[in-house]
Write an enzyme that holds these catalytic residues in place. Structure first.
Site, PDB file in Angstrom:
ATOM      1  N   HIS A 179       0.759  -1.099   0.005  1.00 23.34           N
ATOM      2  CA  HIS A 179       0.084  -0.116  -0.207  1.00 23.34           C
ATOM      3  C   HIS A 179       0.820   1.148   0.010  1.00 23.34           C
ATOM      4  O   HIS A 179       0.353   2.305  -0.396  1.00 23.34           O
ATOM      5  CB  HIS A 179      -1.055  -0.237   1.255  1.00 23.34           C
ATOM      6  CG  HIS A 179      -0.609   0.216   2.449  1.00 23.34           C
ATOM      7  ND1 HIS A 179       0.068  -0.557   3.512  1.00 23.34           N
ATOM      8  CD2 HIS A 179      -0.108   1.434   3.084  1.00 23.34           C
ATOM      9  CE1 HIS A 179       0.279   0.187   4.487  1.00 23.34           C
ATOM     10  NE2 HIS A 179       0.291   1.465   4.377  1.00 23.34           N
TER      11      HIS A 179
ATOM     12  N   GLU B  23       4.206   5.380  -3.104  1.00 24.31           N
ATOM     13  CA  GLU B  23       4.461   6.623  -2.676  1.00 24.31           C
ATOM     14  C   GLU B  23       6.245   6.693  -2.183  1.00 24.31           C
ATOM     15  O   GLU B  23       6.630   7.605  -2.296  1.00 24.31           O
ATOM     16  CB  GLU B  23       3.371   6.694  -1.483  1.00 24.31           C
ATOM     17  CG  GLU B  23       2.924   8.270  -1.612  1.00 24.31           C
ATOM     18  CD  GLU B  23       1.966   8.140  -0.189  1.00 24.31           C
ATOM     19  OE1 GLU B  23       1.409   7.261   0.325  1.00 24.31           O
ATOM     20  OE2 GLU B  23       1.837   9.498   0.205  1.00 24.31           O
ATOM     21  N   ASP B  24       6.368   5.446  -1.473  1.00 27.85           N
ATOM     22  CA  ASP B  24       7.752   5.733  -0.712  1.00 27.85           C
ATOM     23  C   ASP B  24       9.059   4.944  -1.604  1.00 27.85           C
ATOM     24  O   ASP B  24      10.045   4.895  -1.243  1.00 27.85           O
ATOM     25  CB  ASP B  24       7.795   4.786   0.521  1.00 27.85           C
ATOM     26  CG  ASP B  24       6.590   5.570   1.273  1.00 27.85           C
ATOM     27  OD1 ASP B  24       6.196   6.763   1.054  1.00 27.85           O
ATOM     28  OD2 ASP B  24       6.226   4.916   2.410  1.00 27.85           O
TER      29      ASP B  24
ATOM     30  N   ASP C 268     -23.292   1.478  33.676  1.00 22.73           N
ATOM     31  CA  ASP C 268     -23.192   0.494  32.685  1.00 22.73           C
ATOM     32  C   ASP C 268     -22.075   0.384  32.097  1.00 22.73           C
ATOM     33  O   ASP C 268     -21.728   0.658  30.973  1.00 22.73           O
ATOM     34  CB  ASP C 268     -24.096   0.476  31.818  1.00 22.73           C
ATOM     35  CG  ASP C 268     -24.471   1.861  30.984  1.00 22.73           C
ATOM     36  OD1 ASP C 268     -23.716   2.793  31.672  1.00 22.73           O
ATOM     37  OD2 ASP C 268     -25.255   1.955  30.223  1.00 22.73           O
TER      38      ASP C 268
HETATM   39 MN    MN Z   1       1.045   3.049   5.534  1.00 23.72          MN
END
Ligand code: MN
Length: 490
Positions: free
Chosen positions: A68, A72-73, A255
């Site tokens: 995932h 991006e990385d 409760d």
């Molecule tokens: Mn992540």
């Protein structure tokens, strides 16, 4: 991988090859990256996948979870993912990556925009948001390694955006944890105060619960009904909200502990109910039958508060295993049914009726987006969304005994619009349970509401003060926009 494998035994063997491939692929691609905690990046990917495995989600989603953050990385491209893992996985990873681009912003316009993107993503494929929730859950669990500023903004986004979403999807377990983690970060003093008090109370309460449990098992033994009992603490944030709402100190909250009696069939639920009824005192008015009339998110259980021999009140829920699964994991509990229908969409009629709850949820989202399409006002959008996300639903009847589901706090005007927009637009007055009511009368479950209309009546600006549902508000606004000349003087 070995730990993860153990969690994935519910998946068919053929899914495992792709998952293992994704695991090693990700471990190479992210190999130079570490988490803020100093852990290898892979630990994050494993944890997110492990969270998802709790939901017994399909193999493609687990594969996508391992990948995932890859777009991006790392240097891995969309084309690489397509070649290696196929279209389904690629589109899930793309969805999550898109969501990541909409970072949290205190600015309300940006926040509303985030919601909108997220909803659009869900409408396309609900698995995208489920991966995102699992991702956020792990990030919240490891929040303490980030700077205080970052902690605060991530926590507040989790509280206002992700937790309500998990709630609306019915993934109650994640919702509670997200809330408590955010609560701890945002209001550490209040959090710790409640935690300490709660722990003190827990010791004596667990004994009480045990006693009630023993009593119950004893009474049920002759009937040979299969059952298990699980005790559940309320989430701390929930307790805090309740104290605030009812303006009560911790000591006055009764409760705090609930007992769940889980059995196999609906018949047995009612059989257990009758045993409870005859062997314990029940708090008057505490019984609600959510099996016959499920909540809007398809939640089902019998609710009541019993009083033990030692005069301890125990909130009790009776449900089947299937209902329990749905109560904890919501939409995901129906995941496999959903897939089955999708895979034959277009060339075969829907056969699996068990799919209905998951479909309902998507319908709700689609409908909501439809209502909100023309809303340009960001705070209006967020407020409606919060109302619509509200877990508490009421059930009101038309004089013809048709059930109309509305969010808690809905008025006669909301009801009118829920019946039909023409009825809303010509709203003159209402009768609730045979008595005259006003436009701002709040309805409750079981009310019978009759709407009085007059042809020449038209929606007015001030109606927006009385309507809380997105449906009613968007219809009123639509009318006002299309007829600006009539919206003046009253
Ligand atoms: Mn992540």
């Amino acid at each position: 991988m070995e730990t993860l494998k153990k969690l994935l035994t519910y998946l068919p063997q053929e899914d495992m090859a792709l998952i293992e491939k994704a695991y090693f692929y990700a471990s190479c691609a992210h190999s130079y990256q570490v988490r803020a905690s100093g852990d290898p990046y892979l630990t994050h990917l494993e944890s997110v996948s492990a969270n998802l495995a709790e939901l017994k989600i399909d193999g493609a989603t687990i594969t996508a979870a391992l990948l995932h953050d890859i777009l991006e990385d790392t240097l891995v491209t969309e084309q690489d993912l397509l070649n290696e893992f196929g279209e389904e996985v690629l589109s899930l990873v793309q969805g999550v990556t898109k969501l990541n681009k909409y970072q949290f912003d205190d600015n309300i316009t940006a926040q509303a925009e985030n919601w909108r993107k997220m909803l659009l993503a869900v409408v396309k494929d609900i698995r995208v948001i489920i991966i995102k929730l699992a991702d956020r859950l792990h990030n919240m669990r490891t929040l303490k390694y980030l700077s205080p500023d970052k902690q605060k903004s991530i926590a507040s986004e989790s509280l206002t955006l992700y937790a309500p979403f998990a709630h609306r999807l019915g993934i109650y377990k994640w919702k509670s944890e997200l809330e408590d983690l955010a609560f701890e970060t945002l209001q550490p003093v209040e959090y710790n105060k409640i935690k300490t008090q709660w722990e003190k109370r827990a010791e004596s309460n667990i004994e009480n619960l045990k006693e009630v449990e023993e009593q119950l098992k004893e009474k049920l033994a002759p009937s040979a009904i299969p059952l298990r009992i699980s005790a559940r603490p309320k989430n701390l944030y929930g307790i805090y909200k309740k104290m605030e709402r009812q303006n009560k100190p911790f000591s006055a909250i009764e409760d705090l502990f609930g007992m769940r009696v889980i059995t196999d069939t609906i018949e047995h639920c009612y059989a257990i109910l009758s045993v409870l009824n005859s062997s314990f005192k029940l708090v008057e008015g505490s019984f609600t039958d959510y099996i016959n009339v499920p909540k809007a998110n398809m939640y089902q259980s019998l609710h009541m508060t019993v009083i033990s021999d030692k005069n301890v009140m125990v909130e009790t829920q009776i449900r089947t295993e299937e209902m329990h699964q749905r109560a904890e994991y919501g939409v995901a509990a129906h995941w496999r049914y959903k897939r089955k229908v999708e895979s034959c969409a277009g060339n075969a009629p829907k056969e699996d009726t068990k799919d209905a709850p998951a479909e309902d949820r998507l319908d709700w989202l689609k409908q909501f987006l439809e209502w909100q399409r023309e809303t340009t006002d960001s705070s209006e959008f967020l407020n409606s969304l919060k109302t619509e996300c509200n877990f508490e639903q009421i059930f009101v009847f038309t004089p013809q005994k048709k059930v109309i589901k509305l969010p808690l706090g809905a008025t006669t005007l909301d009801f009118a619009y829920a019946v039909h927009s023409d009825i809303g637009d010509t709203f003159m007055g209402a009768k609730v349970n045979g008595k005259m009511a006003t436009i701002d009368t709040k309805l409750k479950t079981g009310d019978v509401c009759e709407i009085l209309v007059r042809k020449n009546i038209r929606p007015r600006q001030d109606w927006l003060k009385f309507a809380i549902t997105a449906q009613a508000r968007s219809k009123i606004r639509k009318y006002l926009r299309e007829h600006p000349e009539k919206t003046d003087n009253r």
